[in-house]
Scaffold this motif. Structure first.
Motif, PDB file in Angstrom:
ATOM      1  N   VAL A 166       0.855  -1.191   0.000  1.00 34.98           N
ATOM      2  CA  VAL A 166       0.000   0.000   0.000  1.00 34.98           C
ATOM      3  C   VAL A 166       0.892   1.242   0.000  1.00 34.98           C
ATOM      4  O   VAL A 166       2.091   1.162   0.291  1.00 34.98           O
ATOM      5  N   ALA A 167       0.318   2.379  -0.282  1.00 38.27           N
ATOM      6  CA  ALA A 167       1.046   3.639  -0.233  1.00 38.27           C
ATOM      7  C   ALA A 167       1.309   4.032   1.221  1.00 38.27           C
ATOM      8  O   ALA A 167       0.550   3.655   2.120  1.00 38.27           O
ATOM      9  N   ASP A 168       2.365   4.804   1.441  1.00 35.97           N
ATOM     10  CA  ASP A 168       2.696   5.243   2.799  1.00 35.97           C
ATOM     11  C   ASP A 168       1.514   5.942   3.462  1.00 35.97           C
ATOM     12  O   ASP A 168       1.214   5.707   4.627  1.00 35.97           O
ATOM     13  N   GLY A 169       0.832   6.797   2.728  1.00 37.61           N
ATOM     14  CA  GLY A 169      -0.299   7.545   3.270  1.00 37.61           C
ATOM     15  C   GLY A 169      -1.450   6.665   3.697  1.00 37.61           C
ATOM     16  O   GLY A 169      -2.205   7.015   4.611  1.00 37.61           O
ATOM     17  N   THR A 170      -1.591   5.517   3.053  1.00 36.67           N
ATOM     18  CA  THR A 170      -2.670   4.590   3.414  1.00 36.67           C
ATOM     19  C   THR A 170      -2.504   4.104   4.847  1.00 36.67           C
ATOM     20  O   THR A 170      -3.488   3.932   5.565  1.00 36.67           O
ATOM     21  N   VAL A 171      -1.274   3.889   5.276  1.00 33.54           N
ATOM     22  CA  VAL A 171      -1.025   3.436   6.643  1.00 33.54           C
ATOM     23  C   VAL A 171      -1.575   4.460   7.632  1.00 33.54           C
ATOM     24  O   VAL A 171      -2.176   4.104   8.647  1.00 33.54           O
ATOM     25  N   TYR A 172      -1.417   5.754   7.293  1.00 34.13           N
ATOM     26  CA  TYR A 172      -1.871   6.811   8.202  1.00 34.13           C
ATOM     27  C   TYR A 172      -3.400   6.979   8.203  1.00 34.13           C
ATOM     28  O   TYR A 172      -3.932   7.638   9.084  1.00 34.13           O
ATOM     29  N   ILE A 173      -4.086   6.381   7.264  1.00 33.58           N
ATOM     30  CA  ILE A 173      -5.550   6.362   7.308  1.00 33.58           C
ATOM     31  C   ILE A 173      -6.009   5.453   8.449  1.00 33.58           C
ATOM     32  O   ILE A 173      -6.976   5.734   9.136  1.00 33.58           O
ATOM     33  N   TYR A 174      -5.258   4.382   8.651  1.00 32.74           N
ATOM     34  CA  TYR A 174      -5.626   3.389   9.644  1.00 32.74           C
ATOM     35  C   TYR A 174      -4.954   3.608  11.005  1.00 32.74           C
ATOM     36  O   TYR A 174      -5.495   3.228  12.033  1.00 32.74           O
ATOM     37  N   PHE A 175      -3.756   4.193  10.992  1.00 36.86           N
ATOM     38  CA  PHE A 175      -2.983   4.371  12.221  1.00 36.86           C
ATOM     39  C   PHE A 175      -2.364   5.763  12.237  1.00 36.86           C
ATOM     40  O   PHE A 175      -1.832   6.210  11.226  1.00 36.86           O
ATOM     41  N   GLU A 176      -2.404   6.403  13.400  1.00 33.87           N
ATOM     42  CA  GLU A 176      -1.850   7.749  13.520  1.00 33.87           C
ATOM     43  C   GLU A 176      -0.318   7.732  13.501  1.00 33.87           C
ATOM     44  O   GLU A 176       0.312   8.597  12.921  1.00 33.87           O
ATOM     45  N   LYS A 177       0.274   6.718  14.139  1.00 32.60           N
ATOM     46  CA  LYS A 177       1.732   6.618  14.209  1.00 32.60           C
ATOM     47  C   LYS A 177       2.134   5.159  14.337  1.00 32.60           C
ATOM     48  O   LYS A 177       1.302   4.283  14.564  1.00 32.60           O
TER      49      LYS A 177
END
Length: 87
Positions: A67-78
């Motif tokens: 997935v794209a890096d930004g996708t991780v931040y959709i699900y998790f803040e940090k």
């Protein structure tokens, strides 16, 4: 500090600036299901095992999950939130 006001969430309020950002409250809901969520968790397990927690970057987890890096931040803040979700 986070305040919820009717349908909007006011974030980053402090003594210098009462409102810095206003976003719809619905946008603050974090997804905890779905293929990508579980792919990120599985990728985190693999990358934490391979590099250790401190040397693992969110970009490493995203690449492993496909997935794209930004996708991780959709699900998790940090990154710490990913680790906590594993337990």
């Amino acid at each position: 500090m986070i305040f919820v006001l009717k349908k909007y969430t006011i974030i980053k309020a402090n003594e210098h600036s009462f409102i810095q950002h206003i976003i719809p409250a619905e946008a603050t809901v974090v997804k905890k299901t779905g293929e990508k969520y579980f792919a990120i968790l599985e990728a985190a397990i693999k990358t934490f095992a391979r590099y250790g927690y401190h040397r693992t970057r969110v970009a490493d987890i995203a690449r492993e999950a496909g997935v794209a890096d930004g996708t991780v931040y959709i699900y998790f803040e940090k990154k710490e939130d990913i680790l906590i979700s594993l337990f």
